[in-house]
Design an enzyme around this catalytic site. Structure first.
Site, PDB file in Angstrom:
ATOM      1  N   ARG A  43      46.118  47.724  51.441  1.00  0.00           N
ATOM      2  CA  ARG A  43      46.602  46.324  51.418  1.00  0.00           C
ATOM      3  C   ARG A  43      46.649  45.698  52.953  1.00  0.00           C
ATOM      4  O   ARG A  43      46.655  44.586  53.190  1.00  0.00           O
ATOM      5  CB  ARG A  43      47.557  46.106  50.521  1.00  0.00           C
ATOM      6  CG  ARG A  43      47.348  46.258  49.106  1.00  0.00           C
ATOM      7  CD  ARG A  43      48.552  45.813  48.258  1.00  0.00           C
ATOM      8  NE  ARG A  43      49.523  46.680  48.131  1.00  0.00           N
ATOM      9  CZ  ARG A  43      50.728  46.608  47.452  1.00  0.00           C
ATOM     10  NH1 ARG A  43      50.484  45.737  46.288  1.00  0.00           N
ATOM     11  NH2 ARG A  43      51.775  47.379  47.534  1.00  0.00           N
ATOM     12  N   ASP A  84      41.586  44.224  48.316  1.00  0.00           N
ATOM     13  CA  ASP A  84      42.329  43.258  47.471  1.00  0.00           C
ATOM     14  C   ASP A  84      41.571  43.598  46.072  1.00  0.00           C
ATOM     15  O   ASP A  84      40.487  43.003  45.945  1.00  0.00           O
ATOM     16  CB  ASP A  84      42.250  41.930  47.927  1.00  0.00           C
ATOM     17  CG  ASP A  84      42.982  40.805  47.023  1.00  0.00           C
ATOM     18  OD1 ASP A  84      43.368  41.360  45.914  1.00  0.00           O
ATOM     19  OD2 ASP A  84      42.772  39.675  47.323  1.00  0.00           O
ATOM     20  N   LYS A 134      46.883  62.135  39.403  1.00  0.00           N
ATOM     21  CA  LYS A 134      48.005  62.116  38.296  1.00  0.00           C
ATOM     22  C   LYS A 134      49.119  61.198  38.827  1.00  0.00           C
ATOM     23  O   LYS A 134      49.404  61.062  39.861  1.00  0.00           O
ATOM     24  CB  LYS A 134      48.276  63.720  38.063  1.00  0.00           C
ATOM     25  CG  LYS A 134      49.024  64.518  39.309  1.00  0.00           C
ATOM     26  CD  LYS A 134      50.515  64.386  39.096  1.00  0.00           C
ATOM     27  CE  LYS A 134      51.498  64.073  40.155  1.00  0.00           C
ATOM     28  NZ  LYS A 134      52.609  64.328  40.327  1.00  0.00           N
ATOM     29  N   GLU A 202      63.502  72.226  43.056  1.00  0.00           N
ATOM     30  CA  GLU A 202      63.361  72.037  44.532  1.00  0.00           C
ATOM     31  C   GLU A 202      64.719  71.562  45.205  1.00  0.00           C
ATOM     32  O   GLU A 202      65.453  70.903  44.398  1.00  0.00           O
ATOM     33  CB  GLU A 202      61.934  71.190  45.017  1.00  0.00           C
ATOM     34  CG  GLU A 202      62.102  69.878  44.391  1.00  0.00           C
ATOM     35  CD  GLU A 202      60.842  69.090  44.788  1.00  0.00           C
ATOM     36  OE1 GLU A 202      60.048  69.599  45.520  1.00  0.00           O
ATOM     37  OE2 GLU A 202      60.554  67.924  44.194  1.00  0.00           O
ATOM     38  N   ASP A 221      56.351  63.372  36.386  1.00  0.00           N
ATOM     39  CA  ASP A 221      55.717  63.662  37.650  1.00  0.00           C
ATOM     40  C   ASP A 221      55.307  65.106  37.674  1.00  0.00           C
ATOM     41  O   ASP A 221      54.245  65.330  38.273  1.00  0.00           O
ATOM     42  CB  ASP A 221      57.075  63.327  38.467  1.00  0.00           C
ATOM     43  CG  ASP A 221      56.399  63.529  40.096  1.00  0.00           C
ATOM     44  OD1 ASP A 221      55.520  63.269  40.249  1.00  0.00           O
ATOM     45  OD2 ASP A 221      57.129  64.339  40.642  1.00  0.00           O
ATOM     46  N   HIS A 226      51.230  69.047  36.040  1.00  0.00           N
ATOM     47  CA  HIS A 226      51.106  70.252  36.872  1.00  0.00           C
ATOM     48  C   HIS A 226      51.432  71.568  36.011  1.00  0.00           C
ATOM     49  O   HIS A 226      50.817  72.412  35.792  1.00  0.00           O
ATOM     50  CB  HIS A 226      51.766  70.296  37.876  1.00  0.00           C
ATOM     51  CG  HIS A 226      51.737  69.097  39.073  1.00  0.00           C
ATOM     52  ND1 HIS A 226      50.422  68.861  39.368  1.00  0.00           N
ATOM     53  CD2 HIS A 226      52.582  68.323  39.865  1.00  0.00           C
ATOM     54  CE1 HIS A 226      50.262  67.788  40.347  1.00  0.00           C
ATOM     55  NE2 HIS A 226      51.744  67.649  40.558  1.00  0.00           N
TER      56      HIS A 226
HETATM   57  P1  NDP Z   1      52.551  55.658  47.985  1.00  0.00           P
HETATM   58  O1  NDP Z   1      53.183  54.719  47.149  1.00  0.00           O
HETATM   59  O2  NDP Z   1      52.822  56.437  49.188  1.00  0.00           O
HETATM   60  O3  NDP Z   1      51.059  55.040  48.125  1.00  0.00           O
HETATM   61  C1  NDP Z   1      50.180  54.217  47.552  1.00  0.00           C
HETATM   62  C2  NDP Z   1      49.196  53.521  48.180  1.00  0.00           C
HETATM   63  O4  NDP Z   1      48.737  52.611  47.104  1.00  0.00           O
HETATM   64  C3  NDP Z   1      49.375  52.992  49.321  1.00  0.00           C
HETATM   65  O5  NDP Z   1      48.426  52.812  50.394  1.00  0.00           O
HETATM   66  C4  NDP Z   1      49.709  51.465  48.700  1.00  0.00           C
HETATM   67  O6  NDP Z   1      49.570  50.511  49.614  1.00  0.00           O
HETATM   68  C5  NDP Z   1      48.378  51.364  47.630  1.00  0.00           C
HETATM   69  N1  NDP Z   1      48.768  50.190  46.605  1.00  0.00           N
HETATM   70  C6  NDP Z   1      49.849  50.120  45.814  1.00  0.00           C
HETATM   71  N2  NDP Z   1      49.845  49.193  45.146  1.00  0.00           N
HETATM   72  C7  NDP Z   1      48.296  48.468  45.274  1.00  0.00           C
HETATM   73  C8  NDP Z   1      47.523  47.653  45.113  1.00  0.00           C
HETATM   74  N3  NDP Z   1      47.945  46.709  44.124  1.00  0.00           N
HETATM   75  N4  NDP Z   1      46.077  47.325  45.539  1.00  0.00           N
HETATM   76  C9  NDP Z   1      45.805  47.974  46.465  1.00  0.00           C
HETATM   77  N5  NDP Z   1      46.487  49.141  47.072  1.00  0.00           N
HETATM   78  C10 NDP Z   1      47.922  49.175  46.673  1.00  0.00           C
HETATM   79  O7  NDP Z   1      51.926  56.846  46.557  1.00  0.00           O
HETATM   80  P2  NDP Z   1      51.272  58.130  46.975  1.00  0.00           P
HETATM   81  O8  NDP Z   1      50.280  58.107  48.019  1.00  0.00           O
HETATM   82  O9  NDP Z   1      52.592  59.050  46.880  1.00  0.00           O
HETATM   83  O10 NDP Z   1      50.836  58.484  45.767  1.00  0.00           O
HETATM   84  C11 NDP Z   1      49.399  57.793  45.013  1.00  0.00           C
HETATM   85  C12 NDP Z   1      49.240  58.692  44.084  1.00  0.00           C
HETATM   86  O11 NDP Z   1      49.125  60.168  44.086  1.00  0.00           O
HETATM   87  C13 NDP Z   1      50.020  58.348  42.571  1.00  0.00           C
HETATM   88  O12 NDP Z   1      49.280  58.456  41.549  1.00  0.00           O
HETATM   89  C14 NDP Z   1      50.837  59.798  42.626  1.00  0.00           C
HETATM   90  O13 NDP Z   1      51.385  60.288  41.320  1.00  0.00           O
HETATM   91  C15 NDP Z   1      49.732  60.772  43.177  1.00  0.00           C
HETATM   92  N6  NDP Z   1      50.361  61.954  43.770  1.00  0.00           N
HETATM   93  C16 NDP Z   1      50.989  61.979  45.063  1.00  0.00           C
HETATM   94  C17 NDP Z   1      51.507  63.062  45.367  1.00  0.00           C
HETATM   95  C18 NDP Z   1      52.353  63.062  46.644  1.00  0.00           C
HETATM   96  O14 NDP Z   1      53.055  63.949  47.065  1.00  0.00           O
HETATM   97  N7  NDP Z   1      52.530  61.740  47.369  1.00  0.00           N
HETATM   98  C19 NDP Z   1      51.089  64.520  44.784  1.00  0.00           C
HETATM   99  C20 NDP Z   1      50.463  64.336  43.864  1.00  0.00           C
HETATM  100  C21 NDP Z   1      49.743  63.056  43.237  1.00  0.00           C
HETATM  101  P3  NDP Z   1      50.921  49.534  50.397  1.00  0.00           P
HETATM  102  O15 NDP Z   1      51.333  50.641  51.520  1.00  0.00           O
HETATM  103  O16 NDP Z   1      50.530  48.226  50.629  1.00  0.00           O
HETATM  104  O17 NDP Z   1      52.070  49.532  48.994  1.00  0.00           O
END
Ligand code: NDP
Length: 457
Positions: A43, A84, A134, A202, A221, A226
């Site tokens: 975004r 978007d 996931k 953890e 989660d 997992h």
């Molecule tokens: P974050 O909240 O760190 O990142 C989410 C991303 O999605 C950001 O780039 C965010 O942008 C973007 N985003 C959120 N809403 C929108 C929207 N409406 N339109 C466009 N972009 C959007 O989450 P994670 O990266 O931690 O997790 C992402 C996925 O990965 C989840 O499903 C999570 O369960 C999974 N996951 C995560 C792990 C981890 O260790 N982080 C491990 C295993 C799975 P903005 O910054 O602008 O909000």
């Protein structure tokens, strides 16, 4: 092999911590050609240069073990697009029209429906693939709806529901240990195994991730995906092959046989959240006082379920799945508890502890705990511990998963019916917890969890 990857949610934690390092590892190992392109989409209104700086910083932090040249190559292969989801033109620009692309939804589960719709409207080039992180949906109904939505424009072979635990070296070792050793498979049943623990505990607390975690909790989660995936691999019947159909059919058989194990004095499920405490000399605030947490959600940071499998092989064995945050120490492993021997010489001075086979998830290792005889005049029993460490893996789990996505190999991805069955297993737990039928206990951060947590050493 597909040469283009688009990540939606490219400014998020997952991308920085795992996807970019996975790509760098692929490049270092020679799997990514010079033609490879990464389109990072999120975004933020960033330029290519701004995103490249962001990516380089993450790579320095999360992939310091990968040669700098491979990290640089990934950064150079990256372009950034503002995304978007409500604007079809913006989505189409991120996807491109020319060659097949793999679109990775590294987004919060709450926006999966909107993202899938947006991808569908933008029309994927033929031969493209869609990757979903996931948890797959927020409950069983949601998972069914997501599957319907996906089936309207994609074949199952083009959909990758990923769970990186399945690609861990230890989890693969678990399969090898079971299926390629004469000494284990004949013991792999309820006659010889009393309990199997699958544990991810953890010492890390929330670490500023309330935005994601408070809407999810430990059960959704960790356990729903997992730990259930590991359960499938531990308990499935030996597959005819490890190709996608045979492997996934056997995993689904396991999920279909899972029931909650109710018995007097040992509840089938427990939930709790941490209160203030100290871990490694640091003060940890109570979970409900962490920034962004809504106490009314009653989100659990400790979840445990006891399951049984309603089938010939496993009837009578308990499967205990547990995950928790903010405990005194990390404990991340699968432990096979064998039953005691049926008889010992009557003059044996002490009972031997049961044999344990441990698959360490972090650190990844394998331990077999046996009993031997001590060096004394009289027969005495002493522990014998055999330990095996893996060679460092060529690719980290996300490197392996990304390679599967780019090459079209679906064996390690979760099939649609498998994702639904995983939710079915835990639906009664979610319902009972939502109704308040299971109390939300508390435990101090830095403790070993709520009282009466069964401990196995
Ligand atoms: P974050 O909240 O760190 O990142 C989410 C991303 O999605 C950001 O780039 C965010 O942008 C973007 N985003 C959120 N809403 C929108 C929207 N409406 N339109 C466009 N972009 C959007 O989450 P994670 O990266 O931690 O997790 C992402 C996925 O990965 C989840 O499903 C999570 O369960 C999974 N996951 C995560 C792990 C981890 O260790 N982080 C491990 C295993 C799975 P903005 O910054 O602008 O909000």
């Amino acid at each position: 092999m597909i040469e283009r990857l688009t990540i939606f949610g490219a400014t998020g934690d997952l991308t920085g911590r795992y996807l970019l390092p996975g790509l760098a590892a692929l490049r270092a190992a020679g799997y990514l050609s010079d033609e490879f392109q990464l389109i990072a989409a999120s975004r933020e209104d960033w330029t290519d240069e701004q995103y490249r700086e962001h990516a380089a910083e993450w790579l320095e932090r999360s992939a310091s073990n990968v040669p700098a040249s491979a990290r640089r190559d990934v950064v150079t292969a990256t372009r950034y697009h503002k995304l978007d989801l409500a604007d079809p033109a913006s989505v189409a620009a991120c996807i491109g029209r020319a060659e097949p692309v793999a679109v990775y939804l590294a987004l919060p589960p709450s926006v999966f429906h909107a993202a899938i719709n947006a991808v569908r409207q933008a029309r994927l080039p033929t031969g493209s693939r869609l990757v979903l992180e996931k948890p797959f949906g927020e409950n069983l109904r949601d998972a069914i709806e997501l599957n319907h939505q996906l089936a309207e424009f994609l074949d199952e072979g083009e959909i990758f529901r990923v769970d990186h635990f399945v690609a861990m070296t230890t989890v693969q070792t678990l399969l090898g240990t079971r299926l390629a050793n004469r000494i284990f498979e004949s013991l792999w049943n309820s006659s010889h195994i009393a309990e199997i623990e699958i544990v991810w505990e953890e010492s890390l607390a929330l670490e500023g991730r309330a935005g994601y975690y408070d809407g999810v909790g430990a059960l959704k989660d960790m356990l729903q995906n997992h730990l259930l995936q590991i359960l499938c691999l531990v308990a499935m019947e030996p597959p005819l092959s490890v190709s996608e159909r045979d492997l996934r059919d056997r995993k689904v058989d396991v999920l279909r046989s899972v029931r909650l194990m109710e018995s007097a004095g040992d509840p089938a499920t427990r939930r709790a959240r941490y209160t203030a405490g100290r871990i490694d000399g640091h003060d940890i605030p109570s979970y409900v006082d962490e920034e962004g947490v809504d106490p009314a959600r009653a989100t659990e940071t400790f979840a445990e379920v006891r399951l049984e499998l309603d089938n010939w092989r496993w009837s009578g064995t308990a499967f205990r799945l547990r995950s928790a945050k903010a405990l005194a120490a990390d404990r991340k492993e699968v432990v096979i508890h064998f039953r005691p021997v049926p008889h010992l010489p009557i003059d044996t001075p002490q009972d031997p502890p049961p044999n344990l086979l441990r698959f360490g998830l972090e650190p990844e290792d394998l331990t077999l705990e046996l009993t031997g005889a001590g060096p004394h005049a009289r027969f005495s029993l002493v522990p014998l511990i055999l330990r095996a460490r893996h060679e460092p893996a060529e690719l980290p789990p996300y490197g392996r998963l990304l390679l599967d996505v780019l090459t079209g190999e679906t064996a390690l991805s979760i099939r649609g019916d498998e994702a639904e069955e995983s939710w079915r297993v835990l639906s009664p737990v979610l319902d009972a917890w939502a109704k308040g039928a299971v109390p939300l206990a508390e435990y101090p951060a830095g403790s070993s969890g709520p009282v009466q947590a069964p401990r196995h050493s």
